[in-house]
Design an enzyme around this catalytic site. Structure first.
Site, PDB file in Angstrom:
ATOM      1  N   TYR A  40      45.415  48.843  39.517  1.00 23.83           N
ATOM      2  CA  TYR A  40      45.182  48.332  38.170  1.00 23.83           C
ATOM      3  C   TYR A  40      45.696  46.892  38.104  1.00 23.83           C
ATOM      4  O   TYR A  40      46.846  46.615  38.477  1.00 23.83           O
ATOM      5  CB  TYR A  40      45.909  49.209  37.148  1.00 23.83           C
ATOM      6  CG  TYR A  40      45.851  48.649  35.737  1.00 23.83           C
ATOM      7  CD1 TYR A  40      44.611  48.497  35.083  1.00 23.83           C
ATOM      8  CD2 TYR A  40      47.004  48.279  35.060  1.00 23.83           C
ATOM      9  CE1 TYR A  40      44.550  47.981  33.809  1.00 23.83           C
ATOM     10  CE2 TYR A  40      46.953  47.759  33.780  1.00 23.83           C
ATOM     11  CZ  TYR A  40      45.722  47.605  33.156  1.00 23.83           C
ATOM     12  OH  TYR A  40      45.658  47.093  31.894  1.00 23.83           O
ATOM     13  N   HIS A  84      41.519  45.809  32.216  1.00 24.79           N
ATOM     14  CA  HIS A  84      41.015  45.686  30.847  1.00 24.79           C
ATOM     15  C   HIS A  84      40.695  44.230  30.574  1.00 24.79           C
ATOM     16  O   HIS A  84      41.434  43.347  31.005  1.00 24.79           O
ATOM     17  CB  HIS A  84      42.065  46.164  29.838  1.00 24.79           C
ATOM     18  CG  HIS A  84      42.357  47.633  29.912  1.00 24.79           C
ATOM     19  ND1 HIS A  84      43.473  48.135  30.551  1.00 24.79           N
ATOM     20  CD2 HIS A  84      41.682  48.705  29.444  1.00 24.79           C
ATOM     21  CE1 HIS A  84      43.477  49.441  30.463  1.00 24.79           C
ATOM     22  NE2 HIS A  84      42.396  49.833  29.795  1.00 24.79           N
TER      23      HIS A  84
END
Lengths: 128, 987
Positions: A40, A84
């Protein structure tokens, strides 16, 4: 399993001796797939004055290279890399999409608490 | 253990020195005592000594040895807590006292024992009373004149005390006793040398060499020791006056001999650079320029291309400078200075140097025609830039050779700046600032008159032109090179920010950091010119551009400090420090600025990050002799009016210098054993000049000022911001005294709880802090709390005038060219009522800088004091009345001041401190009104020299003291200051 603070996952970019950019990623559990992990990207930043010099790409590439080197080793449980991105940040989507082949995933509403717009997309790239 | 013989021992009272030695067993024990002492096994030594004393309680030598051991134990246990802190408690003090008593008792018992006297000497030596120690040794030697150990110890003390004659005698005795030892020969030679007898020293060295067997001796083989010895002998030779039969009218015979000797020893020498440098120096002094050039090229090829001294010598050789100038270049040039930055060059000289330093082709063609004599030499024909293309120094020197108004200069400096900006060299600004040279006429003789030959040079009063560096913002602003650089950098900035290229059709695209460094350079240029606001707005752009570079925070902090906002300066540099906690440099800078901002607690936390972790950081800094920190901390306390603590820190610095002086003890034996005699001579010289070093001067000057302040203000609890109370006008003084009185009242209230009268000024908060501090570090305790630290108070109750006198005497002796030293000497002398000494100080000041403001204000002061003086010796009256008028240009005080007023008005740039001094004098000499006085300051429009926040504050303070009359001008002054120093909130 990679160490919690693996220096290959978090890096500074230096220009003439000064830190001008940084990437910080981590290996986390993939909730969609029991027992499997993903990388991530928590943050990627380059000082405004130093953009468009390929610094950000180098930082992302260094993490991807690391994965390639360790895909059968420390990172054998990792299947994808994701992040994101704020819905308004078309530059970033362009950056990840065209340069690295990330795909735009689902919309997450009200992900950000202090910035507007608060929504974001998930960008992900399958690594195997 | 000793029961067997106890019955016979009671009345024997053996005393070795009186021919009644100890019985065998005790005698062995006694040898052990010495052995244990020497190997520092004190406990065992003590045990053995006690065993002997059990049987013979009055045995002198044993008593003495016991005392010595007790003393050694006491000293080693306080190593970590220096003596000046009160010996880390009373226990060590008691031990020392016990040691002294033991030794004294031992000595009384056996006055004829050389051991007792020796020990007595050692004891004095350990308490650093060398004069007494030498006396004791001499006694010991009277009994045992051939005791090598004592002779050696005495020699050490004599060289330490610079009893050179005695030293030489002692070493001769040692040499006579043991002529087989190399060390003894060398030390004796050295002792002769330091007594100024170079020729004698050479003789001793030669005699030593003659004792050696040529074939086998290592002295004749190539190794470090033989090399050093040969070079030392060579150095001594150069200091002789040469052979008598030599043609020696010029006094250079010694140099000639030394030069010839260099060739003899060439095979032995390992320090090739040292050998070449010596050769170069001799050749230049003898005017053998062609061979000097060859030497220089050998040096350059060995890698000395970046040594500016070599370049300075090269220029001398090229221009065939006279020996005096050569010597000046070799001896006094530091840093990047060369002949070209020492004095203006003549056109033809410039041409020669440019050819020598330029690039290849031009030099080769020019030389081929007119310099045929060079054909045979090994000197290359190309310019240095062509031979050593990688040398930065050669490029840099080239800049200093070009005529500054030429186009070549402009393009050279353009290229120089561009390259450094692209590289990102933060120091470029200060590098360039050494190009801002101004011509200055010097009336004094070329200072060579003292040099080696003793021949003082003929021209006593010729004026020579020398370059001095422009340092004041006013001078820098107007300097041609500064303006040129500003113009260049401005053009870089506009071109880089629009097109990422350098100006003038440069097509290469540059990375973002290039513009950044151009901004940075421009900001440092603003700093140099005193344009702080502009500098800050640019450096803010840098910080926004690249917030991760700590250089920018540092520069901004400096700009804020100069601009008057020290608090923000501290915050800014702290933000820079926060970027990298491993950067010791920025951490130290932060500490320094914090101390200047009066935040000593923050500063302590900051510097503690880099001190050893265990124990008290301040103690650690003391042990590390961290002088800059202690000076800044002392300044900080002084500004806060805490004179006790401040003195304490200044005295710590002074102690360090005493320690440096003490440290040379270790080298007296070591250097000679290692045959590093050349370095040893340098060390002795360094130690002789120790008290003239700037940091010592700073500490000592502040110590004097504080003591003088306390002389003028005997009421101890009185506190104001600046100790230089003495310079205030009566009105100011009255005001300050009022404040002090109020403070005293307040302090009395606080004192109820804390018991200290000195910290009253800071009120309750400070007592909390102090209490906290005292928990951790009793040993390093601060002087302010009366009950807890009598030592610190001692500093405040010393005989202030006596202390001030002591330090002033040291300063004028060791820093006689420093005007501030003489100014303080004056201040001390005038308070002691020593008018002649004061007058002498004035003349000394005049010879250093004839129109310094410090001098002017003191002449006025002297004149005023003279008129109110009561009695003096007739003789000194006579001297004063004939000599003093010379300082006043033979005018009355009023005329003298009026003259100064005119001078100050005539020169628009005349410095602000001078204007203040003159303005004050106008009032005290009744030479003008208060409004005239304040106008004189105002007229500067702050476009004068020495305009800093500090001097501005001082002028405001002066104007305030004028009361109503100055009010209007004061307001105008405030406006001016706010325009110039927008960050100085407190003005």
């Amino acid at each position: 399993m990679a160490k919690k603070h693996d220096e290959n996952l978090c890096k500074f970019a230096y220009w003439n001796g000064f830190a001008v950019g940084a990437i910080c990623t981590r290996v986390e559990a993939n909730p969609d797939c029991q027992g499997r992990n993903r990388i991530y990207i928590m943050t990627l930043g380059v000082l405004a004055a130093y953009r468009n010099h390929g610094i950000g790409s180098k930082l992302v590439a260094s993490v991807l290279d690391y994965f390639e080197a360790e895909k059968d080793g420390k990172l054998s449980t990792v299947d994808e890399i994701m992040l994101h991105v704020q819905t308004s940040n078309s530059d970033a989507m362009e950056f990840y999409g065209t340069k690295f082949g990330f795909e735009k995933g689902e919309l997450v509403e009200n992900y950000y608490k202090r910035i507007d717009p608060p929504h974001c997309y998930i960008l992900r790239k399958k690594l195997r | 253990m000793s029961n067997k013989s106890s019955s016979t021992s009671a009345n024997d009272n053996p005393q070795s020195g009186q021919g009644r030695p100890l019985p065998k067993k005790e005698s062995d024990l006694s040898k052990n005592v010495v052995k244990f002492y020497e190997s520092k096994q004190y406990k065992k030594g003590l045990k053995n000594a006690d065993t002997i004393l059990k049987r013979f309680p009055n045995h002198g030598e044993t008593l003495c040895m016991k005392g010595l051991i007790v003393n050694a134990m006491a000293t080693t246990s306080v190593v970590s807590a220096p003596k000046k802190d009160g010996g880390g408690g009373d226990r060590e003090g008691d031990k020392k006292k016990e040691a002294v008593e033991l030794v004294k008792k031992g000595l009384m018992m056996d006055m004829r024992s050389h051991v007792c006297w020796h020990v007595y000497g050692l004891l004095h030596r350990s308490s650093q009373d060398y004069a007494e120690a030498i006396k004791a040794y001499k006694q010991a030697l009277r009994i045992d004149s051939e005791n090598l150990q004592i002779l050696r110890d005495m020699g050490l003390l004599q060289i330490q005390m610079r009893d050179l004659h005695g030293f030489s005698n002692t070493r001769l005795r040692i040499l006579t006793l043991r002529p087989s030892s190399k060390v003894h020969w060398l030390t004796y030679a050295l002792s002769v040398h330091v007594n100024g007898d170079a020729k004698g020293a050479v003789g001793v060295l030669d005699s030593y060499m003659a004792t050696l067997d040529k074939e086998d001796s290592v002295e004749f083989q190539r190794n470090f020791e033989s090399s050093e010895l040969a070079l030392y002998k060579n150095q001594v030779l150069s200091e002789t006056s040469g052979d008598d039969n030599d043609n020696n009218e010029d006094g250079l015979g010694g140099i000639r001999t030394a030069l010839a000797h260099l060739d003899e020893i060439h095979e032995l020498v390992v320090d090739q650079t040292g050998w070449l440098m010596a050769r170069l120096s001799y050749q230049l002094q003898l005017g053998r320029f062609e061979s000097a050039k060859e030497t220089i090229f050998s040096l350059l090829e060995r890698g000395s291309t970046e040594d500016h001294k070599v370049h300075g010598a090269y220029m001398c050789a090229l221009l065939k400078c006279d020996p005096i100038e050569c010597k000046e270049v070799l001896d006094t040039m530091r840093g990047t200075k060369t002949l070209a930055t020492l004095r203006p060059l003549k056109e033809e000289e410039r041409a020669i140097l440019l050819r020598a330093y330029g690039s290849a082709s031009a030099a080769a063609t020019d030389d081929a025609d007119d310099d045929a004599t060079n054909g045979s030499s090994s000197i290359p024909k190309e310019g240095l830039a062509a031979i050593f293309p990688k040398s930065a120094a050669i490029k840099r020197i080239y800049l200093t050779l070009l005529p500054t108004s030429s186009d070549e200069f402009k393009s050279a400096i353009d290229e120089y700046c561009r390259r450094q900006i692209v590289k990102g060299v933060p120091s470029l600004g200060s590098d360039l600032s050494s190009l801002y040279l101004m011509e200055k006429q010097q009336k004094q003789p070329q200072q060579s008159s003292t040099t080696m030959n003793g021949n003082s040079t003929t021209s006593a009063t010729t004026t020579t032109t020398r370059y001095v560096l422009a340092k004041d913002p006013i001078d820098i602003q107007q300097h041609g090179i500064y303006r040129l650089v500003v113009e260049l950098v401005d053009s870089y900035i506009s071109s880089l920010s629009s097109a990422n290229t350098f100006p003038n059709n440069d097509t290469e695209k540059h990375p973002p950091s290039t513009l950044l460094w151009a901004w940075y350079l421009r900001s440092t240029l603003h700093e140099q010119a005193g344009q702080y606001a502009q500098g800050i707005s640019l450096i803010d752009k840098c910080i926004e551009h690249t917030p991760t570079a700590c250089d920018f925070y540092e520069l901004k902090s400096r700009l804020l400090e100069l601009g008057g906002d020290i608090q923000r300066a501290a915050d800014t540099v702290d933000a820079g420090r926060d970027l990298d906690h491993q950067d010791r440099y920025i951490n130290n800078q932060t500490t320094k600025v914090m101390l200047r901002a009066g935040r000593e607690e923050d500063a302590r936390k900051c510097i503690s990050l880099f001190t050893r972790h265990e124990g008290n950081p301040e103690q650690n800094l003391y042990d590390m002799q961290c002088t800059w920190y202690e000076l800044e901390l002392a300044d900080c306390w002084r500004k806060k009016g805490d004179l006790g603590r401040s003195l304490r820190k200044y005295m710590a610095v002074i102690k360090h210098y005493q320690d440096f002086h003490e440290d040379q003890f270790d080298f007296h034996m070591y250097c000679i054993r290692k045959v590093t005699l050349r370095s040893y001579c340098k060390l002795l010289k360094f130690e002789d000049d120790l008290w003239g070093l700037p940091h010592y001067g700073r500490a000592a000057e502040e110590v004097i000022k504080i003591h003088l302040h306390l002389v003028d203000n005997p009421d101890k609890s009185k506190e104001d911001e600046e100790p230089d109370y003495s310079k205030m006008t009566p009105a100011e003084r009255k005001k300050a005294k009022n404040i002090a009185r109020k403070k005293k009242k307040k302090a009395a209230v606080v004192a109820g709880s804390s018991g200290g009268s000195n910290n009253g000024e800071k009120g309750g908060s400070s007592t909390d802090k102090d209490a906290e501090k005292n928990n951790g570090n009793k040993k390093k305790a601060k002087p302010h709390v009366i009950d807890e630290d009598p030592e610190g108070q001692e500093l405040l109750v010393l005989d202030h005038l006596e202390e001030a006198k002591k330090f002033a005497a040291i300063l004028v002796r060791h820093a006689p060219k420093r005007i501030s030293a003489w100014a303080l000497q004056y201040d001390v002398s005038i308070r002691r009522g020593k008018m002649l000494l004061a007058l002498q100080a004035l003349f000394k000041m005049k010879s250093i800088h004839h129109n310094a403001h410090q001098l002017f204000s003191r002449i006025v002061d002297f004149s005023l004091k003279l008129s109110s003086r009561t009695t003096e010796h007739a003789a000194s009256n006579q001297v004063i009345s004939t000599e003093f008028p010379k300082l006043m240009k033979c005018k009355s005080l009023m005329e003298f001041v009026q003259l100064a007023v005119e001078d100050a008005k005539a020169d628009a740039l005349s410095s602000l401190p001078m204007r203040i001094a003159v303005a004050k004098a106008m009032l005290s000499a009744n030479a003008g009104s208060a409004s005239d006085a304040s106008s004189l300051i105002l007229d500067s429009k702050l476009n004068a020299r020495c305009v800093t926040v500090e001097t501005c504050r001082e002028s405001l303070k002066f104007m305030e003291s004028l009361g109503k009359e100055g009010a209007e001008n004061r307001e105008r002054m405030k406006m001016l200051i706010m325009a110039k120093f927008p960050f100085a909130k407190d003005c």
